[in-house]
Design an enzyme around this catalytic site. Structure first.
Site, PDB file in Angstrom:
ATOM      1  N   ARG A 213       9.748   0.473  -1.075  1.00  0.00           N
ATOM      2  CA  ARG A 213      10.327  -0.623  -1.847  1.00  0.00           C
ATOM      3  C   ARG A 213       9.182  -1.487  -2.362  1.00  0.00           C
ATOM      4  O   ARG A 213       8.133  -1.611  -1.719  1.00  0.00           O
ATOM      5  CB  ARG A 213      11.268  -1.463  -0.985  1.00  0.00           C
TER       6      ARG A 213
ATOM      7  N   HIS B  29       9.597   4.296 -10.982  1.00  0.00           N
ATOM      8  CA  HIS B  29      10.653   4.387  -9.964  1.00  0.00           C
ATOM      9  C   HIS B  29      11.493   5.649 -10.170  1.00  0.00           C
ATOM     10  O   HIS B  29      12.725   5.599 -10.252  1.00  0.00           O
ATOM     11  CB  HIS B  29      11.541   3.138 -10.003  1.00  0.00           C
TER      12      HIS B  29
END
Length: 334
Positions: A249, A297
């Protein structure tokens, strides 16, 4: 360990509950400020979860709907549906959802679980480890220059890999890398030996992984304990020839600390797929740093069909009075 208040967030005596909504499909209300989840996933649910009916908030029976499909819900979304029992997240990470100020204590949360997504993550980890250990990233520039030149490489057996986070994603990465001959060590909240892999814990274990690994891969969940974990202290322990592969993350990484560490030569390279701010702003120095590889991502993503299957399986388990796969321990944060 269960959620706050000692509740284990599993239904009791659920038999026949679904029948109260009649013979039709069970409603699942879509809660998101950013996406029209029904438009994105309606066809997949129709094909792979025909017993469920995705509804926009205005279409749902607010007093009766008990299951929600969520991604970045609005501030009042949960309050509008007082009968909700289970919130199924689109994402595998639920850190933002657990911090939602309107999330009721009574509401169970299920994260996305998808074996295909774990395999994608493992493939992306392998791509970066092999790319760095064999110096494959040197060759595009040489092709452009029509220069035939080989770079010496490191054998997999001499390239130890440390994996931070040994859940589903970490185990998949470990299995894939070990299959190619890379030695693997893990770091997690509990020290143990699992499947032939030594898993260490604590600050000392983290320092040991950083000091001994040629590649450090982060696939941790984001919790209060792991926020900012990748910082100057960890980078100072890393080898000068090592690569940091950040697939967890964005908030795990102190980005200014990383830039300073790369400039100082330790670690040698960073492959980053997640960031504090996404999309990464065009003026962010990470875009142009010569020792950083940026991807937007994309390490893994669940297909709409697998999202539908995962949520359908979770709701079916809940209705049977069983614990769904991916049910979040809200005290631990994952």
């Amino acid at each position: 360990m269960g959620p706050p208040g000692g509740l284990d967030h599993r239904p009791a005596g659920r038999a026949g509950r679904a029948d109260r909504q009649g013979e039709g499909a069970m409603q699942v209300v879509c809660l998101s400020e950013r996406f029209d989840l029904k438009a994105l996933f309606g066809a997949a649910f129709a094909g792979h979860a025909p017993g469920l009916e995705l509804c926009r908030p205005e279409e749902a029976d607010a007093a009766a709907v008990r299951h929600a499909f969520v991604y970045d819900p609005g501030p009042q979304d949960f309050a509008r549906f007082p009968a909700l029992e289970l919130a199924c997240s689109w994402g595998a990470g639920v850190d933002a959802l657990l911090l939602h100020p309107g999330l009721p204590d009574r509401l169970a949360v299920k994260r996305m679980t998808d074996p295909e997504q774990a395999r994608q993550m493992a493939g992306f980890a392998v791509y970066n480890v092999v790319g760095w250990s064999r110096r494959l990233w040197d060759y595009p520039a040489r092709q452009s220059a029509a220069r035939w030149e080989e770079t010496p490489t490191v054998a997999p057996s001499d390239f130890p890999v440390g994996i931070l986070g040994m859940g589903n994603m970490g185990r998949a990465c470990a299995a894939a890398l070990r299959g190619l001959g890379y030695p693997v060590m893990g770091w997690a909240g509990r020290a143990r030996r699992e499947g032939g892999i030594e898993i260490v814990s604590g600050d000392g274990g983290l320092a040991y992984v950083a000091q001994t690994s040629a590649a450090v891969i982060c696939v941790l969940p984001l919790t209060a304990a792991t926020r900012g974990l990748l910082n100057a202290a960890v980078f100072a322990d890393m080898r000068s020839d090592a690569i940091l592969i950040q697939l967890g993350r964005g908030a795990h990484l102190n980005e200014p600390d990383l830039i300073a560490a790369l400039d100082a030569g330790r670690p040698a390279m960073a492959a980053l797929d997640v960031f504090q701010t996404e999309p990464l702003p065009p003026d962010d120095p990470l875009w142009r740093h010569p020792r950083v590889r940026v991807t937007p991502h994309i390490a893994s993503a669940a297909s709409p069909e697998n999202v539908a299957r995962s949520i359908a399986a979770g709701i079916a388990a809940w209705e049977r009075g069983e614990r769904p796969e991916g049910l979040v321990d809200r005290a631990q944060g994952y």
